[in-house]
Design a protein around this motif. Structure first.
Motif, PDB file in Angstrom:
ATOM      1  N   PRO A   1       0.813  -1.222   0.000  1.00  0.00           N
ATOM      2  CA  PRO A   1       0.000   0.000   0.000  1.00  0.00           C
ATOM      3  C   PRO A   1       0.845   1.270   0.000  1.00  0.00           C
ATOM      4  O   PRO A   1       0.476   2.274  -0.623  1.00  0.00           O
ATOM      5  N   TRP A   2       1.995   1.233   0.710  1.00  0.00           N
ATOM      6  CA  TRP A   2       2.825   2.447   0.809  1.00  0.00           C
ATOM      7  C   TRP A   2       3.473   2.801  -0.524  1.00  0.00           C
ATOM      8  O   TRP A   2       3.912   3.917  -0.733  1.00  0.00           O
ATOM      9  N   LYS A   3       3.557   1.823  -1.433  1.00  0.00           N
ATOM     10  CA  LYS A   3       4.161   2.106  -2.749  1.00  0.00           C
ATOM     11  C   LYS A   3       3.078   2.611  -3.722  1.00  0.00           C
ATOM     12  O   LYS A   3       3.370   2.987  -4.841  1.00  0.00           O
TER      13      LYS A   3
ATOM     14  N   ASP B   1       6.759 -15.365   1.782  1.00  0.00           N
ATOM     15  CA  ASP B   1       6.135 -15.286   3.108  1.00  0.00           C
ATOM     16  C   ASP B   1       5.488 -13.922   3.350  1.00  0.00           C
ATOM     17  O   ASP B   1       5.447 -13.444   4.468  1.00  0.00           O
ATOM     18  N   ASP B   2       5.025 -13.270   2.269  1.00  0.00           N
ATOM     19  CA  ASP B   2       4.441 -11.945   2.455  1.00  0.00           C
ATOM     20  C   ASP B   2       3.004 -11.930   1.953  1.00  0.00           C
ATOM     21  O   ASP B   2       2.726 -11.539   0.826  1.00  0.00           O
ATOM     22  N   PRO B   3       2.052 -12.387   2.800  1.00  0.00           N
ATOM     23  CA  PRO B   3       0.656 -12.469   2.361  1.00  0.00           C
ATOM     24  C   PRO B   3       0.109 -11.110   1.946  1.00  0.00           C
ATOM     25  O   PRO B   3      -0.685 -11.016   1.013  1.00  0.00           O
ATOM     26  N   GLU B   4       0.565 -10.053   2.584  1.00  0.00           N
ATOM     27  CA  GLU B   4       0.066  -8.724   2.240  1.00  0.00           C
ATOM     28  C   GLU B   4       0.446  -8.377   0.797  1.00  0.00           C
ATOM     29  O   GLU B   4      -0.313  -7.764   0.056  1.00  0.00           O
ATOM     30  N   GLY B   5       1.666  -8.809   0.408  1.00  0.00           N
ATOM     31  CA  GLY B   5       2.146  -8.558  -0.957  1.00  0.00           C
ATOM     32  C   GLY B   5       1.234  -9.213  -1.980  1.00  0.00           C
ATOM     33  O   GLY B   5       0.868  -8.602  -2.992  1.00  0.00           O
TER      34      GLY B   5
ATOM     35  N   ASP C   1      -7.242  -4.098 -19.503  1.00  0.00           N
ATOM     36  CA  ASP C   1      -6.413  -3.203 -20.313  1.00  0.00           C
ATOM     37  C   ASP C   1      -5.068  -3.892 -20.588  1.00  0.00           C
ATOM     38  O   ASP C   1      -4.237  -4.022 -19.689  1.00  0.00           O
ATOM     39  N   TYR C   2      -4.865  -4.297 -21.838  1.00  0.00           N
ATOM     40  CA  TYR C   2      -3.661  -5.070 -22.161  1.00  0.00           C
ATOM     41  C   TYR C   2      -2.425  -4.194 -22.346  1.00  0.00           C
ATOM     42  O   TYR C   2      -1.339  -4.703 -22.590  1.00  0.00           O
ATOM     43  N   ASP C   3      -2.610  -2.880 -22.213  1.00  0.00           N
ATOM     44  CA  ASP C   3      -1.428  -2.003 -22.220  1.00  0.00           C
ATOM     45  C   ASP C   3      -0.839  -1.872 -20.818  1.00  0.00           C
ATOM     46  O   ASP C   3       0.140  -1.156 -20.624  1.00  0.00           O
ATOM     47  N   ILE C   4      -1.455  -2.533 -19.870  1.00  0.00           N
ATOM     48  CA  ILE C   4      -0.876  -2.567 -18.517  1.00  0.00           C
ATOM     49  C   ILE C   4      -0.229  -3.933 -18.332  1.00  0.00           C
ATOM     50  O   ILE C   4      -0.889  -4.965 -18.475  1.00  0.00           O
ATOM     51  N   LYS C   5       1.055  -3.955 -18.007  1.00  0.00           N
ATOM     52  CA  LYS C   5       1.742  -5.226 -17.749  1.00  0.00           C
ATOM     53  C   LYS C   5       2.118  -5.263 -16.269  1.00  0.00           C
ATOM     54  O   LYS C   5       2.762  -4.331 -15.763  1.00  0.00           O
ATOM     55  N   VAL C   6       1.693  -6.320 -15.595  1.00  0.00           N
ATOM     56  CA  VAL C   6       2.074  -6.503 -14.191  1.00  0.00           C
ATOM     57  C   VAL C   6       2.971  -7.731 -14.147  1.00  0.00           C
ATOM     58  O   VAL C   6       2.523  -8.836 -14.475  1.00  0.00           O
ATOM     59  N   VAL C   7       4.225  -7.549 -13.806  1.00  0.00           N
ATOM     60  CA  VAL C   7       5.182  -8.672 -13.865  1.00  0.00           C
ATOM     61  C   VAL C   7       5.967  -8.766 -12.565  1.00  0.00           C
ATOM     62  O   VAL C   7       6.209  -7.761 -11.893  1.00  0.00           O
ATOM     63  N   THR C   8       6.355  -9.994 -12.228  1.00  0.00           N
ATOM     64  CA  THR C   8       7.052 -10.220 -10.951  1.00  0.00           C
ATOM     65  C   THR C   8       8.182 -11.220 -11.144  1.00  0.00           C
ATOM     66  O   THR C   8       8.379 -11.730 -12.250  1.00  0.00           O
TER      67      THR C   8
ATOM     68  N   LEU D   1      -1.080  -7.489  -4.778  1.00  0.00           N
ATOM     69  CA  LEU D   1      -0.904  -7.811  -6.198  1.00  0.00           C
ATOM     70  C   LEU D   1      -2.275  -8.104  -6.824  1.00  0.00           C
ATOM     71  O   LEU D   1      -2.612  -7.598  -7.901  1.00  0.00           O
ATOM     72  N   TYR D   2      -3.092  -8.907  -6.126  1.00  0.00           N
ATOM     73  CA  TYR D   2      -4.417  -9.256  -6.681  1.00  0.00           C
ATOM     74  C   TYR D   2      -5.296  -8.010  -6.813  1.00  0.00           C
ATOM     75  O   TYR D   2      -6.013  -7.841  -7.791  1.00  0.00           O
TER      76      TYR D   2
END
Ligand code: UDP
Length: 420
Positions: free
Chosen positions: A239-241, A271-275, A289-296, A279-280
Motif C-alpha cells: 500500500p505504501w508504494k 512469506d508476504d501475504p500482504e504482498g 487493459d492489455y497495455d498494462i503489464k504486471v510482472v514479478t 498484487l491481486y
C-alpha cells in the motif's frame, strides 16, 4: 554465527565514477586504516536491502586493504524472526505492545549468538539493524574496540515502547548511523551520530549499462511494445508504494496519450501475504487493459530485467506514500531516467523538483508531470544528465565506503586524542 562469502570486487573498476578529490580522500584515510579488522554483523545475507548493500560494500572494503568479515546471526527460530518482524514494523510506527515474552526471545538469541564472539578480535564491530542490536550487552566491549550500530529502517515516528527498549542498547554503542536526520528524533544519549544514505552499486547486474537494443529485447519479452511510450514503477506490491494510485495516474495520461503503456514490476516474497493481496487488488484494478503489464519474479524478473525496464522507460514513477529511502529512485536516475516520486521520506533526498524529476503529492499532479515529460524529449535529456550526476556524486557504493572509512577514522582519532 555464520561467515558470509562474497564475490571479489576491484576498487580500480570504480575509479571512473570518482572525482580526483574523492580519490585523495580515500588515499589519506586508507593510510590510517590499513589492515584494520572489521566485523559486520547482520540478520541475513540474502533478500532485502541490507544484504544487497553488504554484498557490494564488504568486498569493496576488503579490496581497499581492510580486513572485513561479514557474519550473520544463526540458530534463530521462527519465533525470533516473528518477534524481530514486529520490532521492524513497530520501529517504523506500527501500533502494538512489547510483551515480556518477546523481550525474552529477543535477548535469548542475542545471548546465544554473542557466545562465539568471546574469541573475536576486531577493531570495529558494525552491527546492522535491530535484530542483533543487543549483542553488545552479552559480548562486553574490550579496550580499543569500537562498536557501531547501523539502522537501515525509517524510525522517524517509532512506537515508543519498542524505541525505548532498543534505546537501552544502541546508546551503548560508540556510534550510531541512520540514513537521514529525520529518522532520529531523540538523540541525546546516542554517541557520534552519523548519517549515511543508502547507495547503489553501479557495477551490479541491476545497474550496469545495457545497450538500448538489449534492454528493448528484454522488455519486449514481457509484451511491451518498444515503439510506444512506457511508464514504469518498480516496487513491491505494498500500500505504501501506491500501485493503485499509479493505475489512476496511467488512466489520466492514457486519455491524453492513448498509445502509452504501463509496467508495474515487483518482487514477491513467499512469506508476504500482504504482498499477494495487494498484487491481486492491483490486477483487479488493471482489469482488461492489455497495455498494462504486471510482472514479478514469478514471471522471470531478476536484477537484469529490472535494469532493462528502468533503462527503456520514458518515465519512471515511484509514487510512494511513505518511503525509507527508495533505492529504485537512485537506480532509475542512474540510468538517466527522470523520476516522478512521492514527496516523502528518502525520495526527497534524491529528486530535485524540476531538475532531475518531480516531487508530487497527488495523482493529478503526477499525471500532469508524466505528460509533461512524455511530450518534452529535450527536457528529459537535460533531467537525465542531472539525475545521473546526482547519483554519481551522492548515492554510489563508493560514497558509502568512504563514509564508513571517515567514521572509523573519526573514532580512532578520538581514542588517540584521549590517550595523549
Ligand atoms: N526490486 C527488484 N525486483 C522487483 C522490484 C524491486 O529487484 O521486482 C528491487 C529494487 O530494484 C530495489 C529494491 O528491490 O533495489 C527495493 O528497494 P527500495 O529501497 O526501493 O524499496 P523497499 O522494497 O526496500 O521498500
Amino acid at each position: 554465527m555464520e561467515l558470509v562469502k562474497t564475490e571479489q570486487k576491484n576498487f580500480n573498476d570504480y575509479l571512473e565514477f570518482l572525482d580526483p578529490e574523492t580519490i585523495s580522500e580515500f588515499e589519506a584515510l586508507l593510510q590510517q586504516l590499513q589492515g584494520k579488522k572489521i566485523a559486520m554483523v547482520s540478520a541475513t545475507c540474502y533478500g532485502g536491502g541490507v544484504a544487497e548493500k553488504l554484498h557490494s560494500l564488504v568486498p569493496l572494503l576488503n579490496d581497499l586493504g581492510l580486513d572485513v568479515d561479514w557474519w550473520v546471526i544463526s540458530g534463530c527460530t521462527n519465533q525470533f524472526y516473528n518477534v524481530t518482524k514486529s520490532f521492524h514494523n513497530c520501529l517504523q510506527g506500527q501500533e502494538g505492545s512489547l510483551e515480556e515474552r518477546d523481550i525474552e526471545i529477543f535477548l535469548h538469541y542475542n545471548e546465544l549468538n554473542a557466545f562465539p564472539m568471546q574469541d573475536w578480535h576486531y577493531d570495529y564491530f558494525v552491527i546492522h539493524d535491530p535484530q542483533p542490536a543487543a549483542l553488545i550487552h552479552y559480548r562486553e566491549k574490550r579496550a580499543g574496540e569500537k562498536w557501531i550500530w547501523r539502522c537501515h529502517i525509517d524510525t522517524s515516528t517509532p512506537n515508543m515502547a519498542y524505541w525505548n527498549f532498543l534505546y537501552r542498547y544502541i546508546s551503548r554503542y560508540d556510534a550510531c548511523i541512520f540514513s537521514m536526520p529525520d529518522y532520529v528524533k531523540e538523540n541525546h544519549g546516542l554517541q557520534n551520530l552519523t548519517f549515511i544514505t543508502p547507495s547503489i552499486d553501479p557495477l551490479s547486474f541491476k545497474n550496469i549499462p545495457l545497450t538500448r537494443e538489449r534492454a528493448q529485447e528484454i522488455v519486449g519479452n514481457f509484451g511491451i511494445d518498444i515503439n510506444r511510450p512506457l511508464i514504469s514503477q518498480i516496487s513491491r506490491f505494498d500500500p505504501w508504494k501506491d500501485p493503485l494510485g499509479v493505475l489512476d495516474v496511467y488512466r489520466i495520461v492514457k486519455k491524453e496519450l492513448p498509445e502509452v503503456q504501463l509496467a508495474l514490476v515487483g518482487s514477491m516474497a513467499h512469506d508476504d501475504p500482504e504482498g499477494w493481496d495487494y498484487l491481486y487488488r492491483t490486477l483487479r484494478k488493471a482489469g482488461e487493459d492489455y497495455d498494462i503489464k504486471v510482472v514479478t519474479n514469478f514471471n522471470g524478473i531478476t536484477g537484469l530485467e529490472v535494469n532493462a525496464f528502468q533503462t527503456v522507460s520514458d518515465v519512471v514513477l515511484q509514487k510512494s506514500l511513505r518511503e525509507g529511502f527508495g533505492l529504485t529512485v537512485a537506480e532509475a536516475l542512474w540510468k538517466g531516467r527522470p523520476v516522478i516520486g512521492g514527496k516523502v521520506g528518502g525520495i526527497k533526498l534524491q529528486i530535485e523538483d524540476g531538475v532531475n524529476g518531480y516531487l508530487v503529492s497527488t495523482v493529478e499532479e503526477c499525471a500532469e508531470k508524466a505528460l509533461n515529460l512524455l511530450r518534452n524529449p529535450m527536457l528529459v535529456r537535460q533531467m537525465s544528465e542531472n539525475g545521473r550526476e546526482k547519483v554519481r556524486k551522492q548515492f554510489l557504493v563508493t560514497k558509502n565506503a568512504l563514509a564508513y572509512l571517515k567514521l572509523f577514522a573519526k573514532l580512532e582519532n578520538r581514542t588517540l586524542a584521549r590517550n595523549l
